[in-house]
Design a protein around this motif. Structure first.
Motif, PDB file in Angstrom:
ATOM      1  N   VAL A 100       0.830  -1.202   0.000  1.00  0.00           N
ATOM      2  CA  VAL A 100       0.000   0.000   0.000  1.00  0.00           C
ATOM      3  C   VAL A 100       0.863   1.250   0.000  1.00  0.00           C
ATOM      4  CG1 VAL A 100      -0.240   0.318   2.511  1.00  0.00           C
ATOM      5  CG2 VAL A 100      -2.081   1.009   0.984  1.00  0.00           C
ATOM      6  N   GLU A 101       2.043   1.196   0.606  1.00  0.00           N
ATOM      7  CA  GLU A 101       2.951   2.342   0.571  1.00  0.00           C
ATOM      8  C   GLU A 101       3.379   2.627  -0.859  1.00  0.00           C
ATOM      9  OE1 GLU A 101       7.310   3.701   2.407  1.00  0.00           O
ATOM     10  OE2 GLU A 101       6.321   1.861   3.106  1.00  0.00           O
ATOM     11  N   LEU A 102       3.701   1.569  -1.604  1.00  0.00           N
ATOM     12  CA  LEU A 102       4.089   1.748  -3.003  1.00  0.00           C
ATOM     13  C   LEU A 102       2.920   2.277  -3.834  1.00  0.00           C
ATOM     14  CD1 LEU A 102       6.319  -0.575  -5.080  1.00  0.00           C
ATOM     15  CD2 LEU A 102       4.161   0.188  -6.047  1.00  0.00           C
ATOM     16  N   LEU A 103       1.719   1.725  -3.610  1.00  0.00           N
ATOM     17  CA  LEU A 103       0.548   2.166  -4.369  1.00  0.00           C
ATOM     18  C   LEU A 103       0.198   3.613  -4.066  1.00  0.00           C
ATOM     19  CD1 LEU A 103      -1.733  -0.999  -4.089  1.00  0.00           C
ATOM     20  CD2 LEU A 103      -0.389  -0.271  -6.060  1.00  0.00           C
ATOM     21  N   SER A 104       0.382   4.024  -2.833  1.00  0.00           N
ATOM     22  CA  SER A 104       0.107   5.414  -2.471  1.00  0.00           C
ATOM     23  C   SER A 104       1.063   6.360  -3.197  1.00  0.00           C
ATOM     24  CB  SER A 104       0.238   5.592  -0.952  1.00  0.00           C
ATOM     25  OG  SER A 104      -0.716   4.793  -0.270  1.00  0.00           O
ATOM     26  N   CYS A 105       2.319   5.931  -3.346  1.00  0.00           N
ATOM     27  CA  CYS A 105       3.288   6.737  -4.094  1.00  0.00           C
ATOM     28  C   CYS A 105       2.884   6.845  -5.562  1.00  0.00           C
ATOM     29  CB  CYS A 105       4.684   6.132  -3.968  1.00  0.00           C
ATOM     30  SG  CYS A 105       5.406   6.246  -2.320  1.00  0.00           S
ATOM     31  N   VAL A 106       2.340   5.763  -6.101  1.00  0.00           N
ATOM     32  CA  VAL A 106       1.876   5.775  -7.492  1.00  0.00           C
ATOM     33  C   VAL A 106       0.746   6.787  -7.663  1.00  0.00           C
ATOM     34  CG1 VAL A 106       0.704   4.428  -9.282  1.00  0.00           C
ATOM     35  CG2 VAL A 106       2.570   3.409  -7.977  1.00  0.00           C
ATOM     36  N   VAL A 107      -0.218   6.743  -6.759  1.00  0.00           N
ATOM     37  CA  VAL A 107      -1.363   7.664  -6.825  1.00  0.00           C
ATOM     38  C   VAL A 107      -0.892   9.107  -6.765  1.00  0.00           C
ATOM     39  CG1 VAL A 107      -3.422   8.440  -5.606  1.00  0.00           C
ATOM     40  CG2 VAL A 107      -3.012   5.993  -5.896  1.00  0.00           C
ATOM     41  N   VAL A 163      -5.131  -7.046   2.011  1.00  0.00           N
ATOM     42  CA  VAL A 163      -4.781  -6.178   3.140  1.00  0.00           C
ATOM     43  C   VAL A 163      -4.394  -4.791   2.642  1.00  0.00           C
ATOM     44  CG1 VAL A 163      -3.093  -5.791   4.983  1.00  0.00           C
ATOM     45  CG2 VAL A 163      -4.083  -8.069   4.649  1.00  0.00           C
ATOM     46  N   ALA A 164      -3.606  -4.741   1.544  1.00  0.00           N
ATOM     47  CA  ALA A 164      -3.187  -3.445   0.985  1.00  0.00           C
ATOM     48  C   ALA A 164      -4.394  -2.619   0.574  1.00  0.00           C
ATOM     49  CB  ALA A 164      -2.262  -3.669  -0.209  1.00  0.00           C
ATOM     50  N   ALA A 165      -5.376  -3.271  -0.052  1.00  0.00           N
ATOM     51  CA  ALA A 165      -6.583  -2.547  -0.475  1.00  0.00           C
ATOM     52  C   ALA A 165      -7.329  -1.987   0.733  1.00  0.00           C
ATOM     53  CB  ALA A 165      -7.488  -3.474  -1.281  1.00  0.00           C
ATOM     54  N   GLU A 166      -7.379  -2.765   1.815  1.00  0.00           N
ATOM     55  CA  GLU A 166      -8.073  -2.304   3.015  1.00  0.00           C
ATOM     56  C   GLU A 166      -7.332  -1.142   3.671  1.00  0.00           C
ATOM     57  OE1 GLU A 166      -8.336  -5.793   5.382  1.00  0.00           O
ATOM     58  OE2 GLU A 166     -10.024  -6.660   4.242  1.00  0.00           O
ATOM     59  N   LEU A 167      -6.004  -1.261   3.770  1.00  0.00           N
ATOM     60  CA  LEU A 167      -5.215  -0.206   4.403  1.00  0.00           C
ATOM     61  C   LEU A 167      -5.262   1.095   3.607  1.00  0.00           C
ATOM     62  CD1 LEU A 167      -2.040  -2.216   5.526  1.00  0.00           C
ATOM     63  CD2 LEU A 167      -3.911  -1.389   6.960  1.00  0.00           C
ATOM     64  N   GLY A 168      -5.245   0.952   2.272  1.00  0.00           N
ATOM     65  CA  GLY A 168      -5.267   2.138   1.426  1.00  0.00           C
ATOM     66  C   GLY A 168      -6.650   2.662   1.139  1.00  0.00           C
ATOM     67  N   LYS A 169      -7.670   1.957   1.669  1.00  0.00           N
ATOM     68  CA  LYS A 169      -9.069   2.345   1.458  1.00  0.00           C
ATOM     69  C   LYS A 169      -9.401   2.443  -0.039  1.00  0.00           C
ATOM     70  CE  LYS A 169      -9.636   4.881   5.855  1.00  0.00           C
ATOM     71  NZ  LYS A 169      -9.051   3.744   6.545  1.00  0.00           N
ATOM     72  N   PHE A 170      -8.847   1.501  -0.816  1.00  0.00           N
ATOM     73  CA  PHE A 170      -9.141   1.436  -2.242  1.00  0.00           C
ATOM     74  C   PHE A 170     -10.418   0.633  -2.472  1.00  0.00           C
ATOM     75  CE2 PHE A 170      -4.465   1.911  -2.382  1.00  0.00           C
ATOM     76  CZ  PHE A 170      -4.363   2.980  -3.260  1.00  0.00           C
TER      77      PHE A 170
END
Length: 551
Positions: A222-229, A251-258
């Motif tokens: 989720v940290e990497l995906l947040s950087c992408v966004v 889990v990443a989707a839940e943490l990032g609220k995607f």
């Protein structure tokens, strides 16, 4: 060149400002009645020949000395090239590096490296350099480091700007991510984006590829995906995340609220792989695999198989060996075995083939019957997998109706053999575990309702159907600029096979969902195992996003 003058006329030495060695043998006449030199013609001190002098250019003088007085042409008077001045033949033989032609060829070489996934070292290969020399002798190919440090990064930056300019117009964007490992055992995560343009074109881009040095936990993902966004300015795009069914991705989707949807192709693979582990089917696959491998390795057996195929009027098809990562390859292996079974059995019974092969196995009638049952039971899964793989724009609207139809197809019947019953039970058990979240189900059902092919939602109860329609109506009312839906072509044969004639009477929109990223691993090969992560990122990005004219 003019004839010599009277020897009585005095040849004056050239002025001291003319420093070239050639002036040792030349001078000027004095203008009659004036105290000035006639610099329109130089005069040879040997033969008094007047030679037209163009001021600063001594070529004619040297030519005269070379033709008529070569003994005077010493090494001191031969012209030495100015290191800073290029000869005419050199100027004509190569393009200046900053010329438009040279820059265009260099850009094309960079595009070749990126689009065809070639190593940077290709510019050092003798064959490639010979090809360019033949096509354009005047072009000087830059060094490998020039492409690595300048040309490819510049091409990447330009293409990235184009992608961002296009994507900034999108209102909603779906992103997918795919983890992979290079031959150098380095872990990478590639992120792709999918959206509909303002003119209703489906567009897809690879955004970035990042080396992952930490464990692939949900927090790190989720940290990497947040950087992408953030980097790609997607925070206002109502981003949807499409991933495989791995727990860390959930889990990443839940943490990032995607908003999260699980990849349907991956779901199909998981359910089918579970079916392949059914004991009777697993044993059958092992025996078929062993036979197929034998024919691949034995030239004698393969020769006799071709002869038997010809005699029996069968197509000259090679046997297929399955691949562990693609469940449908096992289906194809068994299907091809059944197609060629008469020729296979006849060949395996040939004394010439069995010679020295005491442990060579054959399949009995029960095995053949089980193979037929396996193909029959797995056919819906094969059709669904092929549809999701070959559909040019796979859509989220397909997931709910196909999943519902597969569950219906996997319902046991009285006439099912033990193998068919076991296969259906394995697939049903796995499929029922997926897409159970209320938010995810709502997304899938809403997408199907918006697709005219499935707007009847026959796979839902009446209450569920009305609830979805109510939600669609309310959202449609709030979207002032989205009032029409695009038309699509009639459903292809695979969709008809899966869903039946009740879904073939309408046409409608096609909105893209996740397509598995499959070529990133080709970037880091044995010849490119030392690529830096930033170079991997650039090459993967350009391979997917760089547009070159079709030839």
């Amino acid at each position: 060149m003019e004839g010599g003058e009277s020897s009585a006329q005095i040849i004056k030495n050239a002025p001291s400002v003319l420093k070239a060695d050639i002036w040792t043998h030349y001078g000027f006449y004095q203008l009659k009645g004036k105290n000035e030199l006639d610099k329109s013609h130089a005069v040879c001190k040997v033969c008094h020949t007047k030679i037209k002098y163009l001021g600063g250019n001594t070529t004619n003088l040297r030519n005269h000395l070379s033709r008529f007085h070569c003994e005077k042409l010493t090494s001191a008077t031969k012209k030495t090239a100015d290191p800073a001045q290029r000869r005419i033949d050199e100027v004509l033989s190569t393009f200046p590096p900053n010329s438009e032609k040279a820059k265009a060829i260099t850009q094309s070489v960079a595009a070749f490296i990126a689009k065809d996934l070639r190593p940077y070292s290709v510019v050092e290969n003798a064959g490639f350099r010979h090809l360019l020399k033949t096509l354009e002798p005047r072009y000087k190919l830059p060094s490998r480091s020039h492409f690595t440090e300048n040309v490819i990064p510049a091409l990447y930056n330009g293409t990235k700007a184009q992608v961002m300019a296009s994507m900034i117009q999108a209102k909603r964007v779906a992103i997918t991510c795919d983890a992979w490992t290079s031959v150098a055992t380095e872990s990478y995560l590639t992120v792709t984006a999918h959206y509909i343009s303002e003119d209703w074109q489906f567009l897809s881009h690879v955004l970035q590829t990042r080396a992952v040095y930490e464990s692939h936990t949900g927090a790190h993902v989720v940290e990497l995906l947040s950087c992408v966004v953030e980097e790609w300015q997607l925070s206002d795009k109502d981003v949807m995340l499409v991933t495989d069914n791995a727990s860390n991705m959930i889990v990443a989707a839940e943490l990032g609220k995607f908003t999260h949807v699980k990849c349907f192709a991956h779901t199909l693979n998981l359910a089918s792989q579970r079916a392949l582990k059914v004991a009777t089917l697993s044993r059958l696959l092992g025996r078929v695999r062993r036979i197929a491998t034998f024919f691949h390795r034995s030239t004698t057996a393969n020769h006799y198989l071709k002869e038997k195929q010809k005699c029996l009027g069968l197509k000259n098809h090679k046997l297929i060996t399955d691949v562990a990562t693609r469940w449908n390859s096992a289906y194809d292996m068994v299907e091809r075995f059944l197609e060629q079974q008469p020729a296979i059995c006849a060949t395996l019974l040939s004394p010439e083939v069995r010679k020295g092969q005491s442990d060579l196995c054959t399949l009995n009638e029960t095995d053949v019957s089980n193979a037929e049952d396996a193909v029959s039971a797995l056919k819906p899964m094969k059709d669904a997998t092929t549809l999701m793989s070959e559909e040019s724009n796979p859509t989220v609207s397909l997931i709910a109706p196909i999943n519902a139809q597969l569950l219906q197809n996997m319902t046991g019947t009285i006439g099912d053999s033990p193998m068919i019953h076991a296969i259906k039970n394995a697939i049903t058990t796995d499929l029922l575990k997926r897409y159970n979240g209320e938010a995810e189900k709502k997304i899938l059902h809403t997408a199907s309702a918006l697709d005219p092919r499935f707007k009847g939602l026959p796979f839902l109860t009446v209450e569920e159907r009305l609830e979805i329609y109510r939600g669609v109506t309310e959202e449609a009312a709030s979207l002032e600029n989205e009032r029409t839906l695009r038309r699509t072509e009639v459903i292809d044969g695979l969709l008809v096979s899966l869903l039946g004639q009740s879904f073939t009477d309408t046409e409608g929109t096609s909105v893209s969902a996740e397509r598995v990223f499959s070529t990133a691993g080709d970037v880091v090969t044995a010849k490119r195992s030392t690529l830096k992560p930033e170079h991997v990122d650039q090459l993967v990005f350009l391979q997917k996003n760089l547009h070159i004219p079709k030839c």
